[in-house]
Design a protein around this motif. Structure first.
Motif, mmCIF file in Angstrom:
data_model
loop_
_atom_site.group_PDB
_atom_site.id
_atom_site.type_symbol
_atom_site.label_atom_id
_atom_site.label_comp_id
_atom_site.label_asym_id
_atom_site.label_seq_id
_atom_site.Cartn_x
_atom_site.Cartn_y
_atom_site.Cartn_z
ATOM 1 N N GLY A 123 -0.438 8.252 -2.064
ATOM 2 C CA GLY A 123 -1.307 9.413 -1.172
ATOM 3 C C GLY A 123 -1.514 8.652 0.561
ATOM 4 O O GLY A 123 -0.403 8.054 1.014
ATOM 5 N N LEU A 124 -1.835 9.330 1.493
ATOM 6 C CA LEU A 124 -1.945 9.178 3.139
ATOM 7 C C LEU A 124 -2.166 7.264 3.176
ATOM 8 O O LEU A 124 -4.023 6.983 2.936
ATOM 9 C CB LEU A 124 -2.919 9.657 4.392
ATOM 10 C CG LEU A 124 -2.553 9.048 5.542
ATOM 11 C CD1 LEU A 124 -0.795 9.927 5.710
ATOM 12 C CD2 LEU A 124 -3.615 10.464 6.146
ATOM 13 N N VAL A 125 -1.730 6.578 3.831
ATOM 14 C CA VAL A 125 -1.969 5.264 3.642
ATOM 15 C C VAL A 125 -2.981 4.579 5.751
ATOM 16 O O VAL A 125 -1.405 4.587 6.360
ATOM 17 C CB VAL A 125 -0.878 4.243 3.766
ATOM 18 C CG1 VAL A 125 -1.587 2.590 4.205
ATOM 19 C CG2 VAL A 125 -0.817 4.263 2.175
ATOM 20 N N THR A 126 -3.672 4.514 5.687
ATOM 21 C CA THR A 126 -4.342 4.631 6.873
ATOM 22 C C THR A 126 -4.642 2.767 6.509
ATOM 23 O O THR A 126 -4.602 1.877 6.375
ATOM 24 C CB THR A 126 -5.160 5.349 7.883
ATOM 25 O OG1 THR A 126 -6.983 5.137 6.519
ATOM 26 C CG2 THR A 126 -4.987 7.081 6.803
ATOM 27 N N TYR A 127 -5.196 2.359 8.477
ATOM 28 C CA TYR A 127 -5.337 0.984 8.964
ATOM 29 C C TYR A 127 -6.818 1.470 9.152
ATOM 30 O O TYR A 127 -7.189 1.831 10.343
ATOM 31 C CB TYR A 127 -4.425 0.100 9.780
ATOM 32 C CG TYR A 127 -5.508 -0.995 9.667
ATOM 33 C CD1 TYR A 127 -6.087 -1.324 8.849
ATOM 34 C CD2 TYR A 127 -5.437 -1.449 11.504
ATOM 35 C CE1 TYR A 127 -5.958 -3.284 9.394
ATOM 36 C CE2 TYR A 127 -5.536 -2.432 11.865
ATOM 37 C CZ TYR A 127 -6.062 -3.818 10.598
ATOM 38 O OH TYR A 127 -6.773 -4.761 11.133
ATOM 39 N N ALA A 128 -7.854 0.331 8.886
ATOM 40 C CA ALA A 128 -9.228 0.607 9.704
ATOM 41 C C ALA A 128 -9.360 -0.560 10.504
ATOM 42 O O ALA A 128 -9.213 -2.067 10.564
ATOM 43 C CB ALA A 128 -9.721 0.107 8.586
ATOM 44 N N VAL A 129 -9.095 -0.163 11.714
ATOM 45 C CA VAL A 129 -8.534 -0.337 13.173
ATOM 46 C C VAL A 129 -10.018 -2.241 12.446
ATOM 47 O O VAL A 129 -8.995 -3.112 13.725
ATOM 48 C CB VAL A 129 -8.121 0.449 14.001
ATOM 49 C CG1 VAL A 129 -8.727 -1.080 14.974
ATOM 50 C CG2 VAL A 129 -7.674 0.373 13.983
ATOM 51 N N ASP A 166 5.082 0.721 13.117
ATOM 52 C CA ASP A 166 6.369 0.691 12.525
ATOM 53 C C ASP A 166 6.793 0.657 11.143
ATOM 54 O O ASP A 166 7.644 1.450 10.753
ATOM 55 C CB ASP A 166 7.110 -0.616 13.524
ATOM 56 C CG ASP A 166 8.572 -1.016 13.154
ATOM 57 O OD1 ASP A 166 9.267 0.317 13.581
ATOM 58 O OD2 ASP A 166 9.161 -1.461 12.361
ATOM 59 N N GLU A 167 5.851 0.201 10.337
ATOM 60 C CA GLU A 167 6.235 1.000 8.524
ATOM 61 C C GLU A 167 5.761 2.027 8.236
ATOM 62 O O GLU A 167 5.265 2.177 6.839
ATOM 63 C CB GLU A 167 5.066 -0.513 8.219
ATOM 64 C CG GLU A 167 5.310 -1.571 7.821
ATOM 65 C CD GLU A 167 7.310 -2.061 7.351
ATOM 66 O OE1 GLU A 167 7.463 -1.235 6.640
ATOM 67 O OE2 GLU A 167 7.915 -2.694 8.221
ATOM 68 N N PHE A 223 0.717 -1.094 0.084
ATOM 69 C CA PHE A 223 0.409 0.186 -0.330
ATOM 70 C C PHE A 223 0.921 1.833 -0.519
ATOM 71 O O PHE A 223 0.479 2.071 -1.058
ATOM 72 C CB PHE A 223 -0.650 0.083 0.802
ATOM 73 C CG PHE A 223 -2.315 -1.039 0.616
ATOM 74 C CD1 PHE A 223 -3.284 -0.338 0.574
ATOM 75 C CD2 PHE A 223 -2.417 -1.941 1.009
ATOM 76 C CE1 PHE A 223 -4.430 -1.228 0.230
ATOM 77 C CE2 PHE A 223 -3.761 -3.100 0.823
ATOM 78 C CZ PHE A 223 -4.252 -2.315 0.494
ATOM 79 N N GLU A 224 1.794 0.796 1.057
ATOM 80 C CA GLU A 224 2.769 2.403 0.998
ATOM 81 C C GLU A 224 3.313 2.694 -0.191
ATOM 82 O O GLU A 224 3.181 3.703 -0.598
ATOM 83 C CB GLU A 224 3.491 2.615 2.597
ATOM 84 C CG GLU A 224 3.142 2.720 3.590
ATOM 85 C CD GLU A 224 3.048 3.862 4.338
ATOM 86 O OE1 GLU A 224 3.083 4.744 3.322
ATOM 87 O OE2 GLU A 224 3.169 3.917 5.660
ATOM 88 N N LYS A 225 3.829 1.664 -1.382
ATOM 89 C CA LYS A 225 4.747 1.835 -2.320
ATOM 90 C C LYS A 225 3.381 2.368 -3.470
ATOM 91 O O LYS A 225 3.729 3.021 -4.684
ATOM 92 C CB LYS A 225 5.589 0.370 -2.904
ATOM 93 C CG LYS A 225 6.745 0.489 -2.247
ATOM 94 C CD LYS A 225 7.804 -0.220 -2.541
ATOM 95 C CE LYS A 225 8.716 -1.014 -1.152
ATOM 96 N NZ LYS A 225 8.731 -2.006 -1.304
ATOM 97 N N GLY A 226 1.933 1.605 -3.350
ATOM 98 C CA GLY A 226 1.452 1.500 -4.617
ATOM 99 C C GLY A 226 0.589 2.862 -4.656
ATOM 100 O O GLY A 226 0.112 3.296 -5.914
#
Ligand SMILES: *Cc1c(COP(=O)(O)O)cnc(C)c1O
Length: 383
Positions: free
Chosen positions: A46-52, A66-67, A40-43
């Motif tokens: 924009g801002l990558v977040t995570y749906a907890v 950490d990533e 996700f970060e590379k592809g």
């Protein structure tokens, strides 16, 4: 890392040889989670977040921070506390449109959250009783633009129509908050065009409302690669999204935000269940089922990958079509899918279900007293 000291094994065989777990066990691969985060970060531009909500395990929050993930999508006060504890530097987006005043007050006063989703005027008025209008606070209007052809639909529960969104955006702006937009195409969305359609709608809403869109949150919905999935790879999604943003906003795009749940955590965890009973009629009864880690497999048309262990050895040989039952006394506790398993599977064998990181650990219950779930770190798991 402050991650709890779970036992760590090289692979599933080593875990079984050492522990022979008799309770349901989640096998977590740190490396696989890190790879998903990097995809996700590379592809994604924009801002990558995570749906907890997809998997609220503390080690997952911690490793994603950490990533380099800088924000998380939260839906409850407990999720806020979890993120604060395991990713203390991260921002949070409170993107559950349904909130109580008590929860909004906690988000604002205790956690300093500056981004709130709404899909209805009453929710804007509710927020305004607690949070004084300022352009530092983002109110994100959740809209819908048609149902995705192949996805688990959230549209019937959340999302205002395109015209409703124009009206809300103008009200948000007039009150003095910063207005932005979000959508969710539905989970396990195998229809790539759904994102494009919603991005185009976001452009129309912003233009008609007369707002300059600072941020556009395109939600989650990205598919995991279950054997039952016919979705193209994530790269295809990222490419089409990039093109749609360019086409809609030209050289002045909003900051794009993505909040994957399923696609981020599905591959990092497999589920090791034990056979408690096998009977003629090709039925196996496992130590977890529809009221536990297999709840989503019960109601979503997904098929996880499977392999069977007898002790630390893989059980191979001719297969047969089995029905899988859970351990409770409720007749609802059976999976609708038919699983091809080795024909001589027997009591005390284990079935490892791969691709079980999302909506599994998150929704276990203690129904009928089956409350124990184990957790191990295992480098090499079933994908
Ligand atoms: C559930 C949810 C997500 C994650 O959805 P996935 O389909 O698991 O990617 C993202 N955003 C919001 C607001 C959600 O409710």
């Amino acid at each position: 890392m402050a991650t709890p000291p779970y036992r760590r094994y090289a692979d599933t065989a080593a875990l079984i040889a050492d522990m022979a777990p008799d309770h349901p066990a989640f096998l977590f691969s740190e490396q696989v989670l890190r790879e998903a985060a990097r995809t996700f970060e590379k592809g994604f531009d924009g801002l990558v977040t995570y749906a907890v909500k997809a998997n609220p395990s503390d080690h997952i929050i911690e490793i994603l921070a950490d990533e380099g993930l800088k924000a998380f999508d939260v839906a409850s006060v407990n999720e806020m506390a979890l993120v604060r504890r395991f990713a203390p530097e991260a921002g949070m987006h409170y993107n559950n449109p349904i909130k109580s005043k008590r929860e909004i007050a906690a988000a604002w006063h205790d956690f300093g959250i500056k981004s709130y989703a709404i899909d209805n005027l009453a929710q804007l008025e509710q927020i305004a009783t607690i949070i004084p209008p300022t352009t530092d606070v983002e109110i994100t209007i959740r809209f819908k633009a048609g149902k995705a052809r192949k996805s688990y639909d959230f549209g019937t529960k959340f999302g205002v129509s395109e015209t409703g969104a124009i009206d809300l955006a103008q009200k948000v702006q007039a009150m003095g908050y910063s207005a932005s937009l979000c959508f969710h195409v539905g989970s396990q969305c195998e229809d790539v065009n759904a994102y494009e359609r919603h991005i185009a709608a976001a452009g129309r809403i912003a233009t008609k409302a007369g707002i300059v869109l600072k941020r556009l949150n395109i939600g989650g919905g990205f598919p995991a690669s279950y054997p039952s999935s016919s979705a193209p790879p994530l790269k295809k999604y990222f490419d089409l999204i990039r093109k749609a943003v360019k086409k809609t906003f030209g050289d002045n795009p909003p900051e794009m935000i993505v909040e994957p749940g399923r696609a981020m955590v599905t591959p990092c965890t497999s589920l090791l269940l034990r056979v408690k009973h096998q009977r003629a009629g090709l039925s196996v009864y496992l130590n977890d089922g529809a009221y536990g880690a297999l709840m989503e497999v019960k109601f979503m048309p997904i098929l996880p990958s499977v392999r069977v262990w007898r002790g630390a050895e893989l059980l191979e040989g001719p297969t047969a079509p089995f029905t899988i039952f859970g351990p409770t006394c409720d007749s609802y506790d059976v999976l609708p899918q038919i699983f091809e398993l080795p024909a001589d599977i027997a009591e005390d064998d284990w079935i490892e279900f791969g691709l079980m990181g999302a909506y599994t650990q998150a929704s276990v219950t203690a129904f009928n007293g089956f409350s124990e779930r184990l957790q191990f770190f295992v480098d090499d798991i079933l994908l």
